[in-house]
Design an enzyme around this catalytic site. Structure first.
Site, PDB file in Angstrom:
ATOM      1  CG  ASN A  16      -2.157  11.923   2.287  1.00 21.46           C
ATOM      2  OD1 ASN A  16      -1.575  11.039   1.652  1.00 21.46           O
ATOM      3  ND2 ASN A  16      -1.863  12.181   3.538  1.00 21.46           N
TER       4      ASN A  16
ATOM      5  CG  ASP B  22      -2.945   8.235  -1.363  1.00 22.84           C
ATOM      6  OD1 ASP B  22      -2.947   8.881  -0.301  1.00 22.84           O
ATOM      7  OD2 ASP B  22      -2.541   7.059  -1.464  1.00 22.84           O
TER       8      ASP B  22
ATOM      9  NE  ARG C 290      -6.129   0.849  -1.995  1.00 24.72           N
ATOM     10  CZ  ARG C 290      -5.512   1.379  -0.936  1.00 24.72           C
ATOM     11  NH1 ARG C 290      -4.275   1.046  -0.654  1.00 24.72           N
ATOM     12  NH2 ARG C 290      -6.125   2.254  -0.168  1.00 24.72           N
TER      13      ARG C 290
ATOM     14  NE  ARG D 193       0.053   1.259   3.387  1.00 23.50           N
ATOM     15  CZ  ARG D 193       0.942   2.188   3.556  1.00 23.50           C
ATOM     16  NH1 ARG D 193       2.230   1.905   3.571  1.00 23.50           N
ATOM     17  NH2 ARG D 193       0.601   3.459   3.714  1.00 23.50           N
ATOM     18  N   GLY D 194       0.255   2.391  -0.239  1.00 28.99           N
ATOM     19  CA  GLY D 194       1.007   3.628  -0.430  1.00 28.99           C
ATOM     20  C   GLY D 194       1.132   3.859  -1.930  1.00 28.99           C
ATOM     21  CB  ALA D 195       0.287   6.806  -4.027  1.00 30.94           C
TER      22      ALA D 195
HETATM   23  O1  MRU Z   1      -4.532   3.379   1.904  1.00 30.83           O
HETATM   24  P1  MRU Z   1      -3.053   3.447   1.796  1.00 30.83           P
HETATM   25  O2  MRU Z   1      -2.305   2.948   2.971  1.00 30.83           O
HETATM   26  O3  MRU Z   1      -2.556   2.863   0.491  1.00 30.83           O
HETATM   27  O4  MRU Z   1      -2.847   4.999   1.753  1.00 30.83           O
HETATM   28  C1  MRU Z   1      -1.811   5.563   1.121  1.00 30.83           C
HETATM   29  C2  MRU Z   1      -0.967   6.219   2.076  1.00 30.83           C
HETATM   30  O5  MRU Z   1      -0.063   5.621   2.627  1.00 30.83           O
HETATM   31  C3  MRU Z   1      -1.183   7.588   2.390  1.00 30.83           C
HETATM   32  O6  MRU Z   1      -2.304   8.206   1.993  1.00 30.83           O
HETATM   33  C4  MRU Z   1       0.073   8.331   2.202  1.00 30.83           C
HETATM   34  O7  MRU Z   1      -0.001   9.418   3.026  1.00 30.83           O
HETATM   35  C5  MRU Z   1       0.362   8.709   0.776  1.00 30.83           C
HETATM   36  S1  MRU Z   1       1.200   7.488  -0.116  1.00 30.83           S
HETATM   37  C6  MRU Z   1       2.887   7.774   0.229  1.00 30.83           C
END
Ligand code: MRU
Length: 361
Positions: free
Chosen positions: A262, A252, A104, A61-63
C-alpha cells in the site's frame, strides 16, 4: 443483461462519481484527481492511449480505479480497432492490453481487470469482431458496477469493526476517488458514518503526492465527517497519546500470505498501531488479492524524484539537484495486520487459510 441496471440500486452511494462510461457518445469520462481539491474537472476520451496516460500520470489513481479504467480503455480499443479479420483484430487488442499493463506496476487490480477482459476476448474469438466488441464493453461495464457494489458491501461488513465514538486513522486516499465509487477503507468509514456512528477521522497528508491532504480532505468535507489532518511523521505520537482507536488503510496488492503493498508509509502506521496495541485493518476488494505466496514478487513502483523535490509538481521544497529515493509503496508484513476486510467477508490470521477461503467463495 444490462450491467448498468444494477447501478440504479446503488445511486444513493454515488455522491461522488469519479469515472463512468458515456453510453451516448461511447466515451470514457473521469475526474482529474490531480486538480482536487481546488478544481473539479472531468476529462473524456475515445482513445485508449489517453486513458493509459491518465493512469500513468495519476489523473486516475488508486488500485480499483486503475483496474476499472483499464477495462474501459480496452472497450475503447475494441471500438476503435479495425482489421480485415478476427486474428488481426485480436492482435490490435493484444497490443492495447500490453500498453495498458505497462502504465503502473504495483496495483494488482490493473492486471486482474486486463486478464478478465482478455478471457472474454478469447471466449468470443470464434464469433468474430462484432461479438468481441460488444462482449468487451459489456465486461468493462460489469467490472465497473461490480466494483461499486463490492465497495458498498465491504463498507457494510467492515463497519462492524467500528464502534460509535471511534477515532480512525487512515493513510492515503481510498475513497470514491480511488475506485469506481464509494471507496474501500474510506468506504468502510463512510458506511459507519451513514449508520449514524459518531466517528472522527485522522488522515495523514500522504507525501509525496498528498492523496490525504488533497483527496481525503475533499471527500471527508463533502460528507461532513469530522476529521483532522496530520503529517506523515505523526501516527506514532497519535497512537501513543491514545488519540486514535484503530487504523484502516487500503491496498494496492495483497498476496495469500497477507503481505500488503500500500502507499508508502503504511508500514510505519501499522508499526505504530501494533506498538500501542490498536487494531490495524486493511480494506480491499478481492480483485486486489494476487494468488501467490512470495512477498519478494511484489513489484514496487519507483516514481520520479521530482515528486519529492516539488509539491504539487510546481513548488520546490529543496534544491533542484538533491538525490532522491521515491518508492511509491511499501509492504506491511501480515503479523501487524489485525484483519483484512473484503466484499466476501473478513479474513483473520493465518491469512494463507482465510484469504484462500475467501477467494474460493
Ligand atoms: O499511487 P496511488 O495514489 O495510485 O496509490 C494508490 C492508493 O491510493 C493507495 O495506496 C491506497 O491506499 C490503495 S488503493 C484504494
Amino acid at each position: 443483461m444490462n450491467p448498468l441496471k444494477e447501478l440504479e440500486k446503488l445511486e444513493e452511494y454515488l455522491k461522488i462519481k469519479p469515472l463512468y462510461w458515456d453510453l451516448d457518445k461511447n466515451e470514457f469520462v473521469w475526474l482529474d484527481t490531480r486538480l482536487i481539491p481546488f478544481q473539479e474537472v472531468y476529462r473524456r476520451t475515445r482513445d485508449y492511449r489517453r486513458v493509459g496516460e491518465a493512469i500513468r500520470d495519476m489523473e486516475i489513481r488508486g488500485a480499483p480505479a486503475i483496474g476499472v479504467s483499464a477495462a474501459f480503455a480496452m472497450a475503447l480499443a475494441a471500438l476503435e480497432t479495425t482489421a480485415a479479420n478476427t486474428d488481426d483484430y485480436i492482435e490490435g487488442l493484444r497490443r492495447a492490453r500490453e500498453y495498458l499493463a505497462s502504465t503502473r506496476p504495483t496495483a494488482f487490480n490493473l492486471f486482474w481487470a486486463l486478464d478478465r477482459v482478455w478471457r472474454v476476448v478469447e471466449e468470443h474469438r470464434e464469433e468474430g469482431v462484432d461479438a468481441i466488441r460488444e462482449a468487451v464493453l459489456n465486461e468493462a461495464l460489469t467490472i465497473y458496477v461490480e466494483d461499486i457494489k463490492n465497495n458498498v458491501e465491504m463498507g457494510r461488513i467492515g463497519s462492524r469493526l467500528i464502534e460509535d465514538g471511534d477515532t480512525i486513522l487512515t493513510h492515503c486516499n481510498t475513497g470514491a476517488l480511488a475506485t469506481a465509487g464509494f471507496g474501500t477503507a474510506l468506504g468502510v468509514i463512510r458506511y459507519a458514518w451513514y449508520e449514524g456512528k459518531k466517528i472522527h477521522v485522522i488522515t495523514t497528508e500522504t507525501r509525496p503526492v498528498l492523496q490525504g491532504a488533497r483527496l481525503n480532505v475533499w471527500e471527508l468535507k463533502k460528507e461532513g465527517i469530522p476529521f483532522t489532518l496530520i503529517t506523515d511523521g505523526m501516527p506514532g505520537l497519535v497512537f501513543k497519546k491514545g488519540m486514535a482507536d484503530l487504523a484502516i488503510v487500503g491496498a494496492d496488492r495483497i498476496i495469500l500470505t497477507g503481505h500488503t503493498a500500500n502507499k508508502i508509509g503504511t508500514y510505519m502506521v501499522a508499526l505504530a498501531a501494533w506498538d500501542n496495541e490498536k487494531p490495524f485493518y486493511v480494506a480491499a476488494p478481492t480483485s486486489t488479492i494476487q494468488p501467490v505466496t512470495d512477498p519478494e514478487s511484489i513489484v514496487i513502483e519507483e516514481r520520479s524524484p521530482e515528486e519529492v523535490r516539488k509539491v504539487m509538481g510546481k513548488y520546490p521544497i529543496t534544491l533542484p539537484d538533491v538525490n532522491v529515493y521515491n518508492p511509491s509503496f511499501d509492504v506491511t508484513p501480515p503479523r501487524y495486520i489485525t484483519a483484512i476486510i473484503t466484499e466476501k467477508g473478513i479474513a483473520y490470521p493465518p491469512y494463507m487459510r482465510s484469504l484462500k477461503r475467501l477467494l474460493e467463495k
